[in-house]
Design a protein around this motif. Sequence first.
Motif, PDB file in Angstrom:
ATOM      1  N   ARG A  20       0.841  -1.204   0.000  1.00  0.00           N
ATOM      2  CA  ARG A  20       0.000   0.000   0.000  1.00  0.00           C
ATOM      3  C   ARG A  20       0.877   1.256   0.000  1.00  0.00           C
ATOM      4  O   ARG A  20       1.953   1.280   0.588  1.00  0.00           O
ATOM      5  CB  ARG A  20      -0.942  -0.005   1.202  1.00  0.00           C
ATOM      6  CG  ARG A  20      -0.260   0.054   2.553  1.00  0.00           C
ATOM      7  CD  ARG A  20      -1.284  -0.058   3.681  1.00  0.00           C
ATOM      8  NE  ARG A  20      -0.637  -0.120   4.984  1.00  0.00           N
ATOM      9  CZ  ARG A  20      -0.264   0.939   5.677  1.00  0.00           C
ATOM     10  NH1 ARG A  20      -0.471   2.145   5.193  1.00  0.00           N
ATOM     11  NH2 ARG A  20       0.323   0.809   6.858  1.00  0.00           N
ATOM     12  N   PRO A  21       0.417   2.299  -0.675  1.00  0.00           N
ATOM     13  CA  PRO A  21       1.227   3.534  -0.749  1.00  0.00           C
ATOM     14  C   PRO A  21       1.329   4.228   0.600  1.00  0.00           C
ATOM     15  O   PRO A  21       0.403   4.175   1.415  1.00  0.00           O
ATOM     16  CB  PRO A  21       0.453   4.384  -1.761  1.00  0.00           C
ATOM     17  CG  PRO A  21      -0.952   3.883  -1.686  1.00  0.00           C
ATOM     18  CD  PRO A  21      -0.845   2.409  -1.415  1.00  0.00           C
ATOM     19  N   ARG A  22       2.464   4.841   0.860  1.00  0.00           N
ATOM     20  CA  ARG A  22       2.674   5.634   2.063  1.00  0.00           C
ATOM     21  C   ARG A  22       2.680   7.111   1.681  1.00  0.00           C
ATOM     22  O   ARG A  22       3.287   7.495   0.689  1.00  0.00           O
ATOM     23  CB  ARG A  22       4.013   5.290   2.720  1.00  0.00           C
ATOM     24  CG  ARG A  22       3.947   4.245   3.809  1.00  0.00           C
ATOM     25  CD  ARG A  22       3.577   2.897   3.283  1.00  0.00           C
ATOM     26  NE  ARG A  22       3.736   1.869   4.326  1.00  0.00           N
ATOM     27  CZ  ARG A  22       3.337   0.633   4.180  1.00  0.00           C
ATOM     28  NH1 ARG A  22       2.751   0.252   3.080  1.00  0.00           N
ATOM     29  NH2 ARG A  22       3.509  -0.233   5.152  1.00  0.00           N
ATOM     30  N   ILE A  23       1.988   7.907   2.458  1.00  0.00           N
ATOM     31  CA  ILE A  23       1.966   9.349   2.227  1.00  0.00           C
ATOM     32  C   ILE A  23       2.781  10.014   3.328  1.00  0.00           C
ATOM     33  O   ILE A  23       2.398   9.972   4.501  1.00  0.00           O
ATOM     34  CB  ILE A  23       0.528   9.892   2.214  1.00  0.00           C
ATOM     35  CG1 ILE A  23      -0.287   9.209   1.103  1.00  0.00           C
ATOM     36  CG2 ILE A  23       0.533  11.404   2.018  1.00  0.00           C
ATOM     37  CD1 ILE A  23      -1.731   9.605   1.079  1.00  0.00           C
ATOM     38  N   GLY A  24       3.907  10.583   2.950  1.00  0.00           N
ATOM     39  CA  GLY A  24       4.762  11.218   3.934  1.00  0.00           C
ATOM     40  C   GLY A  24       5.533  10.211   4.771  1.00  0.00           C
ATOM     41  O   GLY A  24       5.467   8.998   4.541  1.00  0.00           O
ATOM     42  N   ARG A  25       6.240  10.712   5.739  1.00  0.00           N
ATOM     43  CA  ARG A  25       7.023   9.864   6.636  1.00  0.00           C
ATOM     44  C   ARG A  25       6.659  10.171   8.081  1.00  0.00           C
ATOM     45  O   ARG A  25       6.355  11.311   8.436  1.00  0.00           O
ATOM     46  CB  ARG A  25       8.524  10.108   6.451  1.00  0.00           C
ATOM     47  CG  ARG A  25       9.056   9.630   5.117  1.00  0.00           C
ATOM     48  CD  ARG A  25      10.569   9.777   5.060  1.00  0.00           C
ATOM     49  NE  ARG A  25      11.119   9.275   3.821  1.00  0.00           N
ATOM     50  CZ  ARG A  25      12.416   9.234   3.561  1.00  0.00           C
ATOM     51  NH1 ARG A  25      13.291   9.670   4.464  1.00  0.00           N
ATOM     52  NH2 ARG A  25      12.859   8.759   2.418  1.00  0.00           N
TER      53      ARG A  25
END
Length: 362
Positions: A16-21
């Motif tokens: 799944r895509p990660r948005i930001g850290r």
Amino acid sequence: MTPQDFLESVTEQIPRPRIGRVKLSSKDVESMLKSTPPRSRGSGKLFRRILDKGIISYTEYLFLLCVLTKPQSGFKIAFNMFDTDGNQIVDKREFLVLKKLFGLSHDKKNKQVVSSRNELKPLKDLVSLEEVFSSASGRTNSEDKMSADQQAAERTVTDTTLLVHFFGQKGKEVLRFEDFRLFMENLQSEVLELEFKEFSKGMPTISEVDFARILLRYTLLDRSEINECVERVRERVPHEKNGTQNGPQGITFKEFKQFCTFLNNLDDFAITMNMYALAGKPISQEDFQRAVKVCTGYTLEPHIVRTVFIIFDEDGDGHLSHHEFISIMKDRLHRGSRSYLMHSQSRWEAFRSCVKNEMKSN
């Protein structure tokens, strides 16, 4: 990464895509480590219980991939090499070297070079291989004869969830091979259970068609080749042909896990199969079972062997092309290592393969 990230990396078709850290403070990390379950609370749901409340280093990621893809015999040999007094115990310093060696081994097989000399230096300082493998000097306890350099190197190693789980909050506990073997078995079961449940949808079995999809989902076969294998199973398995989902046979989790455990011994299996090839003898189901027994000490359920032969037997003669089977199953074995796929071909080849698959799917 977190234990949840690790599980997703080896079970999701596309992570799944990660948005930001997420930026963790020292207090956040300290809180995570304090909540880490001890070895006595280890189970086949350890990572699912921790989820995002833990941290895993890159070296540990590679090491855990080895845990998923290597037979227990390989770890037993390495464990014994560092266990100089033969008491089946290693301490934290010895385990760090063991972990690093397995991590580098896995990375090298995936054709990556990620560890520089500077990255390796702390671990070289941490444990002198000459001292570890020397039985003449012996070992009194984990505290004796540590040089100032070794102590300094140990302090540079950041604690992680895995290290705290194995060696306690203070890092003074020791690890027995039996405890490590149980950890390996639990982690393998946890990953396989997640994968199995994705297809079983609450049922006690998966269909033979779904078993074929699971085996082929992380391989280098293109979509049309995978579809051919799946259709072959659908046509040749009676209840699949009649459209009965999870029919009277099906494949249980126990059978699925047993087959996947066998795949971890694929190198030994390949040696056995080459003996048949040298003799010019085609591989029957009985020969396949005999080779599995030699490599693992157990036999697979006849039904799952029949299903495997259906998947890989293109001409229907009842024999297996073992070279193709082993090649494809090695791709399956590296399912969690996306870099294995990316670095095994050039960027142009990867792009061309992607376009080819998309055109065939339309």
